[in-house]
Design an enzyme around this catalytic site. Structure first.
Site, mmCIF file in Angstrom:
data_model
loop_
_atom_site.group_PDB
_atom_site.id
_atom_site.type_symbol
_atom_site.label_atom_id
_atom_site.label_comp_id
_atom_site.label_asym_id
_atom_site.label_seq_id
_atom_site.Cartn_x
_atom_site.Cartn_y
_atom_site.Cartn_z
ATOM 1 N N LYS A 191 -17.632 -0.234 -36.673
ATOM 2 C CA LYS A 191 -16.880 -0.014 -37.805
ATOM 3 C C LYS A 191 -17.553 0.516 -38.712
ATOM 4 O O LYS A 191 -18.112 -0.087 -39.614
ATOM 5 C CB LYS A 191 -16.479 -1.507 -38.135
ATOM 6 C CG LYS A 191 -15.746 -1.620 -39.484
ATOM 7 C CD LYS A 191 -14.237 -1.517 -39.029
ATOM 8 C CE LYS A 191 -13.429 -1.636 -40.579
ATOM 9 N NZ LYS A 191 -12.125 -0.967 -40.280
ATOM 10 N N ASP A 247 -16.017 -9.483 -28.009
ATOM 11 C CA ASP A 247 -15.630 -10.819 -27.658
ATOM 12 C C ASP A 247 -13.776 -10.467 -27.918
ATOM 13 O O ASP A 247 -12.917 -10.960 -27.096
ATOM 14 C CB ASP A 247 -15.992 -11.719 -28.481
ATOM 15 C CG ASP A 247 -15.305 -13.104 -28.348
ATOM 16 O OD1 ASP A 247 -14.997 -13.458 -27.543
ATOM 17 O OD2 ASP A 247 -15.034 -13.666 -29.531
ATOM 18 N N ASP A 251 -10.579 -10.139 -24.691
ATOM 19 C CA ASP A 251 -9.175 -10.842 -24.755
ATOM 20 C C ASP A 251 -8.289 -10.095 -24.705
ATOM 21 O O ASP A 251 -7.148 -10.299 -23.941
ATOM 22 C CB ASP A 251 -9.379 -11.877 -25.826
ATOM 23 C CG ASP A 251 -9.988 -13.282 -25.528
ATOM 24 O OD1 ASP A 251 -11.127 -13.391 -24.766
ATOM 25 O OD2 ASP A 251 -9.723 -14.128 -26.115
HETATM 26 C C1 IPM Z 1 -16.609 -15.435 -24.437
HETATM 27 C C2 IPM Z 1 -16.224 -16.840 -25.252
HETATM 28 C C3 IPM Z 1 -17.537 -17.127 -26.040
HETATM 29 C C4 IPM Z 1 -18.124 -16.030 -26.831
HETATM 30 C C5 IPM Z 1 -17.471 -18.576 -26.994
HETATM 31 C C6 IPM Z 1 -16.835 -19.540 -25.999
HETATM 32 C C7 IPM Z 1 -18.647 -18.769 -27.600
HETATM 33 O O1 IPM Z 1 -15.127 -16.798 -26.209
HETATM 34 O O2 IPM Z 1 -17.497 -15.485 -23.609
HETATM 35 O O3 IPM Z 1 -15.967 -14.565 -24.777
HETATM 36 O O4 IPM Z 1 -17.349 -15.928 -27.996
HETATM 37 O O5 IPM Z 1 -18.769 -15.176 -26.509
HETATM 38 MG MG MG Z 2 -14.424 -14.543 -25.998
#
Ligand code: IPM
Ligand code: MG
Length: 363
Positions: A191, A247, A251
């Site tokens: 960013k 992170d 997802d």
């Molecule tokens: C991941 C999870 C962790 C992170 C959490 C549970 C702390 O979301 O491994 O992606 O944010 O790294």
């Molecule tokens: Mg995560």
């Protein structure tokens, strides 16, 4: 081969999914004549309840001294109101830092059997989804100073996002090396239009790029990357990015492949001892119901065999068993197709049945 594996079952669905991965590992041990010794390690909510902290030092030591760590998931509603340094997640961060596992590798690859489970349109999926997110794991805002204070009756909270050039350099190198073994395209995500830490990131990644003339390096702002991942994921080969961006993007990337339940990860430092865990959380809402998808954990065990123990054939054997299981139409609830027609050719199975079937496909 004789290997000592530290096993962190953790909270929520953690114990259920780990049990299935161990079943598969035991089958591999029999087939190939290896011996895997497991040592249970308490981390997360379960450790808070038992020992009063999310990862006691002696538990971390067990992990550091092992040949590798297999991890389920940590966290749950029960511990959500504890102060930050006492939360289950803090155990995970202490583990990552304590093992100096700065390089987190999260593949986003669509299984052909699950193409219809992707929320993306068919023509987008057909262009192919096969990329890796290399996420920096031991720095950035996760590890900067966290502060909550009240001044003149107003509450303030801050989290420091800090990176040294050394930290950026080593993770970018992993990004280039990963791209070298693949389609030779690296996308650095930051960013830099707003953050100093990202401007340093961008500078350093271009300095390292000089050493990798064969790799095509592109820069992308994180907001644009979030958009491109759903618009045309086929453009990506390897993405390298800082801790929190990785992170969030991982997802998103997992979801376009059908289910977050399918995605494994490896976290390594400079040695071969790593942490292997599915990228999903502890899913307390379905804990104990035997409906979770253990494949992310089973594939994490396969990554462990490959990256920590150098057992490529064994890892491929697990991946093949997962593929055979999917070919046979078995599905846990998260990857069950929505269309009635497709549903007919699938069989809904539980978490434990999934593990049993995959281990039976290893012959
Ligand atoms: C991941 C999870 C962790 C992170 C959490 C549970 C702390 O979301 O491994 O992606 O944010 O790294
Ligand atoms: Mg995560």
């Amino acid at each position: 081969m004789n290997k000592n594996i530290a096993v962190i079952k953790g909270d929520g669905i953690g114990p259920e999914i780990i049990e299935q991965a161990q079943l598969v590992l035991d089958k591999i041990a029999i087939k190939y004549g290896h011996r895997f010794n497991y040592t249970d390690v308490d981390m997360g909510g379960v450790a808070i309840d038992k020992w009063g902290e999310p990862l006691p030092d002696n538990m971390l030591d067990l992990c550091i001294k092992s040949d590798s760590v297999l991890l389920g998931a940590v966290g749950g509603n029960k511990w959500n109101t504890l102060p930050g340094h006492m939360r289950p997640e803090k155990g995970l961060l202490k583990l990552r830092a304590g093992m100096e596992a700065y390089s987190n590798n999260r593949p986003a690859k669509i299984w052909k059997q699950l193409a219809s489970a992707s929320p993306l349109r068919k023509e987008i999926v057909e262009r192919g989804i096969d990329f890796i997110i290399v996420r920096e794991l031991t720095g950035g805002v996760y590890f900067g100073e966290h502060k909550t204070e009240t001044q003149n009756g107003i509450r303030y909270a801050s989290d420091l996002l800090i990176y040294s050039e050394k930290e950026i350099e080593r993770i970018c190198r992993i990004g280039f090396e990963t791209a070298k073994r693949r389609r030779k395209k690296l996308c650095s995500v930051e960013k830099s239009n707003v953050l100093d830490s990202s401007r340093l990131w961008k500078k350093v990644v271009h300095e390292i790029a000089e050493e990798y003339p064969d790799i095509e390096l592109t820069d992308m702002l994180v907001d644009n990357c979030a958009m491109q991942i759903v618009k045309d994921p086929s453009q990506f080969d390897v993405i390298v990015t800082e801790n929190m961006f990785g992170d969030i993007l991982s997802d998103e990337a997992s979801m376009i492949t059908g289910s977050i339940g399918m995605i494994p990860s490896s976290s390594l430092g400079n040695g071969t001892n790593g942490v292997y865990e599915p990228i999903h959380g502890s899913a307390p809402d379905i804990a104990g119901m035997d409906i979770a998808n253990p494949i992310g954990t089973i594939l994490s065990a396969a990554m462990m065999l490959k990256y920590s123990f150098g057992l490529e054939e064994e890892a491929e054997c697990i991946e093949k068993a997962v593929s055979d299981y999917l070919d046979a139409g078995y599905r846990t609830a998260d990857i069950m197709p929505h269309h009635e027609n497709e549903k007919k050719s699938c069989t809904l199975v539980s978490c434990s049945k999934c593990g049993t079937l995959i281990s039976e496909f290893i012959v």
